[in-house]
Design a protein around this motif. Structure first.
Motif, PDB file in Angstrom:
ATOM      1  N   ARG A   1       0.406   1.737  -5.387  1.00  0.00           N
ATOM      2  CA  ARG A   1       0.410   0.354  -4.915  1.00  0.00           C
ATOM      3  C   ARG A   1      -0.690  -0.433  -5.614  1.00  0.00           C
ATOM      4  O   ARG A   1      -1.680   0.129  -6.069  1.00  0.00           O
ATOM      5  N   GLN A   2      -0.465  -1.732  -5.678  1.00  0.00           N
ATOM      6  CA  GLN A   2      -1.458  -2.626  -6.281  1.00  0.00           C
ATOM      7  C   GLN A   2      -1.556  -3.893  -5.456  1.00  0.00           C
ATOM      8  O   GLN A   2      -0.580  -4.645  -5.345  1.00  0.00           O
ATOM      9  N   ALA A   3      -2.725  -4.096  -4.881  1.00  0.00           N
ATOM     10  CA  ALA A   3      -2.991  -5.311  -4.122  1.00  0.00           C
ATOM     11  C   ALA A   3      -3.569  -6.363  -5.063  1.00  0.00           C
ATOM     12  O   ALA A   3      -4.119  -6.028  -6.117  1.00  0.00           O
ATOM     13  N   PRO A   4      -3.467  -7.644  -4.697  1.00  0.00           N
ATOM     14  CA  PRO A   4      -3.990  -8.715  -5.561  1.00  0.00           C
ATOM     15  C   PRO A   4      -5.466  -8.503  -5.880  1.00  0.00           C
ATOM     16  O   PRO A   4      -6.281  -8.247  -4.987  1.00  0.00           O
ATOM     17  N   GLY A   5      -5.794  -8.576  -7.162  1.00  0.00           N
ATOM     18  CA  GLY A   5      -7.177  -8.438  -7.581  1.00  0.00           C
ATOM     19  C   GLY A   5      -7.708  -7.021  -7.595  1.00  0.00           C
ATOM     20  O   GLY A   5      -8.899  -6.808  -7.849  1.00  0.00           O
ATOM     21  N   LYS A   6      -6.851  -6.045  -7.325  1.00  0.00           N
ATOM     22  CA  LYS A   6      -7.289  -4.651  -7.293  1.00  0.00           C
ATOM     23  C   LYS A   6      -6.502  -3.823  -8.297  1.00  0.00           C
ATOM     24  O   LYS A   6      -5.442  -4.216  -8.758  1.00  0.00           O
TER      25      LYS A   6
ATOM     26  N   PRO B   1      -2.793  -4.547   7.822  1.00  0.00           N
ATOM     27  CA  PRO B   1      -2.822  -5.629   6.823  1.00  0.00           C
ATOM     28  C   PRO B   1      -3.332  -5.158   5.460  1.00  0.00           C
ATOM     29  O   PRO B   1      -2.875  -5.661   4.423  1.00  0.00           O
ATOM     30  N   GLU B   2      -4.237  -4.198   5.451  1.00  0.00           N
ATOM     31  CA  GLU B   2      -4.763  -3.710   4.165  1.00  0.00           C
ATOM     32  C   GLU B   2      -3.761  -2.863   3.391  1.00  0.00           C
ATOM     33  O   GLU B   2      -4.029  -2.488   2.245  1.00  0.00           O
ATOM     34  N   ASP B   3      -2.613  -2.587   3.968  1.00  0.00           N
ATOM     35  CA  ASP B   3      -1.537  -1.907   3.234  1.00  0.00           C
ATOM     36  C   ASP B   3      -0.711  -2.890   2.411  1.00  0.00           C
ATOM     37  O   ASP B   3       0.166  -2.482   1.644  1.00  0.00           O
ATOM     38  N   THR B   4      -0.978  -4.180   2.563  1.00  0.00           N
ATOM     39  CA  THR B   4      -0.249  -5.198   1.812  1.00  0.00           C
ATOM     40  C   THR B   4      -0.477  -5.025   0.319  1.00  0.00           C
ATOM     41  O   THR B   4      -1.610  -4.974  -0.150  1.00  0.00           O
ATOM     42  N   ALA B   5       0.614  -4.910  -0.419  1.00  0.00           N
ATOM     43  CA  ALA B   5       0.538  -4.660  -1.864  1.00  0.00           C
ATOM     44  C   ALA B   5       1.951  -4.625  -2.440  1.00  0.00           C
ATOM     45  O   ALA B   5       2.939  -4.602  -1.686  1.00  0.00           O
ATOM     46  N   VAL B   6       2.014  -4.594  -3.759  1.00  0.00           N
ATOM     47  CA  VAL B   6       3.267  -4.251  -4.426  1.00  0.00           C
ATOM     48  C   VAL B   6       3.273  -2.735  -4.597  1.00  0.00           C
ATOM     49  O   VAL B   6       2.318  -2.158  -5.121  1.00  0.00           O
ATOM     50  N   TYR B   7       4.340  -2.115  -4.137  1.00  0.00           N
ATOM     51  CA  TYR B   7       4.464  -0.662  -4.197  1.00  0.00           C
ATOM     52  C   TYR B   7       5.381  -0.272  -5.360  1.00  0.00           C
ATOM     53  O   TYR B   7       6.478  -0.812  -5.505  1.00  0.00           O
ATOM     54  N   TYR B   8       4.893   0.670  -6.167  1.00  0.00           N
ATOM     55  CA  TYR B   8       5.615   1.101  -7.360  1.00  0.00           C
ATOM     56  C   TYR B   8       5.986   2.581  -7.255  1.00  0.00           C
ATOM     57  O   TYR B   8       5.161   3.411  -6.869  1.00  0.00           O
TER      58      TYR B   8
END
Length: 122
Positions: free
Chosen positions: A38-43, A87-94
């Motif tokens: 996963r990739q969260a904004p800015g991370k 909420p901290e699980d929010t991300a794009v999951y690949y």
């Protein structure tokens, strides 16, 4: 050519659940390891869970006890069951997979899906 197609993302409230799926298609000889990142904004992109074989799994500390990875080798599909979402699980999951193709059955190539958005509201 090999493709990984993810599905199952969406918007969910904190404490809810989602199930992601990733199906591999194409001229596949064998699928070796599969994983979810996963990739969260800015991370940076991070490993969430991996399933090198049908009998072994590994998880990031942040998701242990909440997420479960599984695979159906007959369907060339990997799943990620996500419970007690935060909420901290929010991300794009690949989805990620190491695949040997029919053209080159002894060479493992790393493939990525296009990503699916998971948003957890507080």
């Amino acid at each position: 050519q090999v493709q990984l197609v993810e599905s199952g993302g969406g918007l969910v409230q904190a404490g809810g659940s989602l199930r992601l799926s990733c199906a591999a298609s194409g001229r596949i000889f064998r699928i070796h390891s599969m994983a979810w990142y996963r990739q969260a904004p800015g991370k940076q992109r991070e490993l969430v869970a991996g399933i090198p074989s049908s009998v072994s799994t590994n998880y990031a500390d942040s998701v242990k006890g909440r997420f479960t990875i599984s695979r159906d080798n007959a369907k060339n599909t990997v799943y990620l069951q996500m419970n007690s979402l935060k909420p901290e699980d929010t991300a794009v999951y690949y989805c990620n997979a190491e695949i040997a193709t029919q053209a080159q059955p002894f060479i493992k190539v790393n493939y990525w899906g296009q990503g699916t958005q998971v948003t957890v509201s507080s």
